[in-house]
Design a protein around this motif. Structure first.
Motif, PDB file in Angstrom:
ATOM      1  N   GLN A 142     -22.901  39.500  -9.132  1.00 28.12           N
ATOM      2  CA  GLN A 142     -23.510  38.925  -8.106  1.00 28.12           C
ATOM      3  C   GLN A 142     -24.341  40.018  -7.292  1.00 28.12           C
ATOM      4  OE1 GLN A 142     -20.571  37.123  -5.793  1.00 28.12           O
ATOM      5  NE2 GLN A 142     -20.389  38.814  -4.286  1.00 28.12           N
ATOM      6  N   LYS A 143     -25.267  39.859  -6.317  1.00 29.30           N
ATOM      7  CA  LYS A 143     -26.083  40.614  -5.946  1.00 29.30           C
ATOM      8  C   LYS A 143     -25.467  41.375  -4.717  1.00 29.30           C
ATOM      9  CE  LYS A 143     -30.634  41.057  -3.595  1.00 29.30           C
ATOM     10  NZ  LYS A 143     -31.882  40.226  -3.222  1.00 29.30           N
ATOM     11  N   PHE A 144     -24.652  40.503  -3.917  1.00 29.23           N
ATOM     12  CA  PHE A 144     -24.139  41.154  -2.837  1.00 29.23           C
ATOM     13  C   PHE A 144     -22.693  41.473  -2.853  1.00 29.23           C
ATOM     14  CE2 PHE A 144     -27.129  37.877  -1.684  1.00 29.23           C
ATOM     15  CZ  PHE A 144     -28.082  38.722  -0.835  1.00 29.23           C
ATOM     16  N   PRO A 145     -22.096  42.522  -2.009  1.00 26.56           N
ATOM     17  CA  PRO A 145     -20.864  42.863  -2.088  1.00 26.56           C
ATOM     18  C   PRO A 145     -20.025  41.802  -1.656  1.00 26.56           C
ATOM     19  CG  PRO A 145     -21.933  44.434  -0.939  1.00 26.56           C
ATOM     20  CD  PRO A 145     -23.046  43.304  -1.132  1.00 26.56           C
ATOM     21  N   ILE A 146     -20.249  40.899  -0.961  1.00 23.11           N
ATOM     22  CA  ILE A 146     -19.614  39.491  -0.689  1.00 23.11           C
ATOM     23  C   ILE A 146     -20.574  38.553  -0.311  1.00 23.11           C
ATOM     24  CG2 ILE A 146     -19.221  40.439   1.877  1.00 23.11           C
ATOM     25  CD1 ILE A 146     -16.463  38.768   1.752  1.00 23.11           C
ATOM     26  N   GLN A 147     -20.310  37.366  -0.725  1.00 20.63           N
ATOM     27  CA  GLN A 147     -21.058  36.030  -0.385  1.00 20.63           C
ATOM     28  C   GLN A 147     -20.408  34.859  -0.360  1.00 20.63           C
ATOM     29  OE1 GLN A 147     -24.112  36.366  -3.631  1.00 20.63           O
ATOM     30  NE2 GLN A 147     -23.446  34.324  -4.159  1.00 20.63           N
ATOM     31  N   HIS A 148     -21.051  33.893   0.421  1.00 24.69           N
ATOM     32  CA  HIS A 148     -20.218  32.409   0.441  1.00 24.69           C
ATOM     33  C   HIS A 148     -20.100  31.805  -0.842  1.00 24.69           C
ATOM     34  CE1 HIS A 148     -20.002  28.257   1.429  1.00 24.69           C
ATOM     35  NE2 HIS A 148     -19.058  28.713   2.325  1.00 24.69           N
ATOM     36  N   HIS A 149     -19.326  31.362  -1.195  1.00 27.61           N
ATOM     37  CA  HIS A 149     -19.024  30.806  -2.482  1.00 27.61           C
ATOM     38  C   HIS A 149     -18.689  29.241  -2.400  1.00 27.61           C
ATOM     39  CE1 HIS A 149     -16.905  29.718  -6.293  1.00 27.61           C
ATOM     40  NE2 HIS A 149     -18.231  30.021  -6.869  1.00 27.61           N
ATOM     41  N   HIS A 150     -17.559  28.735  -1.990  1.00 25.91           N
ATOM     42  CA  HIS A 150     -17.234  27.255  -2.005  1.00 25.91           C
ATOM     43  C   HIS A 150     -16.548  26.689  -0.966  1.00 25.91           C
ATOM     44  CE1 HIS A 150     -13.663  29.357  -3.513  1.00 25.91           C
ATOM     45  NE2 HIS A 150     -12.838  28.030  -2.941  1.00 25.91           N
ATOM     46  N   ILE A 151     -16.575  25.402  -0.660  1.00 27.06           N
ATOM     47  CA  ILE A 151     -15.789  24.460   0.009  1.00 27.06           C
ATOM     48  C   ILE A 151     -14.752  23.739  -0.685  1.00 27.06           C
ATOM     49  CG2 ILE A 151     -15.802  22.729   1.923  1.00 27.06           C
ATOM     50  CD1 ILE A 151     -18.650  23.831   2.577  1.00 27.06           C
ATOM     51  N   HIS A 152     -13.662  23.527  -0.535  1.00 26.74           N
ATOM     52  CA  HIS A 152     -12.591  23.359  -1.601  1.00 26.74           C
ATOM     53  C   HIS A 152     -12.084  21.740  -0.614  1.00 26.74           C
ATOM     54  CE1 HIS A 152     -10.451  23.962  -5.410  1.00 26.74           C
ATOM     55  NE2 HIS A 152     -10.044  22.523  -5.127  1.00 26.74           N
ATOM     56  N   PHE A 153     -12.547  20.600  -1.349  1.00 24.70           N
ATOM     57  CA  PHE A 153     -11.860  19.431  -0.683  1.00 24.70           C
ATOM     58  C   PHE A 153     -10.785  18.928  -1.637  1.00 24.70           C
ATOM     59  CE2 PHE A 153     -16.402  19.727   0.043  1.00 24.70           C
ATOM     60  CZ  PHE A 153     -16.781  19.158   1.431  1.00 24.70           C
ATOM     61  N   ASN A 154      -9.725  18.190  -0.814  1.00 27.80           N
ATOM     62  CA  ASN A 154      -8.768  17.519  -1.259  1.00 27.80           C
ATOM     63  C   ASN A 154      -8.805  16.146  -0.933  1.00 27.80           C
ATOM     64  OD1 ASN A 154      -7.643  19.768  -2.470  1.00 27.80           O
ATOM     65  ND2 ASN A 154      -5.757  19.900  -1.420  1.00 27.80           N
ATOM     66  N   VAL A 155      -8.895  15.142  -1.787  1.00 30.00           N
ATOM     67  CA  VAL A 155      -8.878  13.974  -1.723  1.00 30.00           C
ATOM     68  C   VAL A 155      -8.061  13.339  -2.896  1.00 30.00           C
ATOM     69  CG1 VAL A 155     -11.184  13.773  -0.865  1.00 30.00           C
ATOM     70  CG2 VAL A 155     -10.947  13.630  -3.469  1.00 30.00           C
ATOM     71  N   PRO A 156      -7.682  11.939  -2.731  1.00 30.69           N
ATOM     72  CA  PRO A 156      -6.869  11.151  -3.821  1.00 30.69           C
ATOM     73  C   PRO A 156      -7.748  11.389  -5.082  1.00 30.69           C
ATOM     74  CG  PRO A 156      -6.944   9.993  -1.620  1.00 30.69           C
ATOM     75  CD  PRO A 156      -7.816  11.172  -1.571  1.00 30.69           C
TER      76      PRO A 156
END
Length: 272
Positions: A142-156
């Motif tokens: 990746q280009k940046f030292p740190i970047q946003h990646h994910h939102i982790h949902f928990n559902v049935p």
């Protein structure tokens, strides 16, 4: 009055939003996390220690990363009623170029880092004092030292195809897989969907009160939402001074979502 101040702060012009990635065909890109925190300075220290840039957005303290803006508090809001675990959004995540090197720097800056699962060296976790759980994963290219990646949902488990389809239809997210989990991608964020047998509650009022997506032409977008039967929790509101606008909705599983139209948005290129 609180809403008016919120609108003014969120819609204030400036360079704060230059870290968003260009929107998809539906006009959607990742925008922000909005936290309820008891100690703004303690949380700011964590996010700056992880490589973010602290800024002011109106009355709000924020920390900027490629792909997301982290709002550290809400004006006059009560303390959070709990952490992310137990809500529909179990955790959020960043990518770094090298987990071991990055977390060594963070520890030196005073950030407490938890190890990855099953001895993994390409994974780590950070948990804020208010129990915002953040997963750290590795992408050496990746280009940046740190970047946003994910939102982790928990559902049935039975709801996973439905939530994947809902985000695809509502926000133009591209359905796919992330590892063994069904997922959907918008610029700046992978939306990951996992099964849980435990009951979950809404994000609203917890440490991660809501997530935010930036929308191109929000007025037209909200009209499409209403035509599709999606109720606006807060109606489309435009700031005539800046040209920006916002609205709020819930997804069917309790995720509180802010929709923003930024005046004169600037985008960054995430390609390596």
């Amino acid at each position: 009055m609180i809403l008016a101040l919120w609108v003014m702060a969120i819609l204030a012009p400036g360079t704060t939003w230059a870290q968003a990635f260009a929107p998809n065909e539906a006009g959607v890109t990742m925008g922000h996390w909005h936290l309820n925190t008891r100690d703004v300075e303690a949380n700011k220290k964590i996010f700056v220690g992880m490589g973010g840039t602290a800024m002011k957005a109106g009355n709000f303290d924020v920390v900027r990363f490629p792909g997301v803006i982290v709002y550290l508090h809400q004006n006059q809001a009560p303390p959070p009623t709990g952490g992310t675990v137990g809500t529909v959004v179990n955790h959020v995540g960043f990518l770094v170029q090298n987990v071991q090197e990055a977390t060594a720097r963070w520890k030196a800056a005073g950030v407490e880092v938890l190890p990855g699962g099953n001895g993994r060296t390409d994974q780590a976790f950070v948990e804020t004092p208010d129990k915002l759980r953040i997963e750290i994963l590795e992408d050496k290219n990746q280009k940046f030292p740190i970047q946003h990646h994910h939102i982790h949902f928990n559902v049935p488990e039975s709801a996973i195809p439905e939530i994947q389809a809902w985000y695809a239809k509502t926000f133009g997210a591209k359905s796919g897989m992330r590892g063994q989990n069904k997922a959907a991608d918008i610029p700046g964020a992978n939306l990951t969907f996992s099964a849980t047998n435990m009951p979950t509650v809404t994000t609203k009022g917890r440490v991660l009160d809501h997530i935010g997506f930036d929308i191109r032409n929000l007025e037209a977008f909200t009209k499409k939402l209403e035509a599709a039967g999606i109720k606006l929790d807060r109606p489309y509101t435009k700031n005539p001074q800046t040209g920006g606008a916002l609205a709020f909705i819930y997804d069917p599983w309790g995720t509180y979502i802010e929709l923003n139209e930024r005046p004169n948005p600037q985008y960054v290129d995430a390609r390596p």
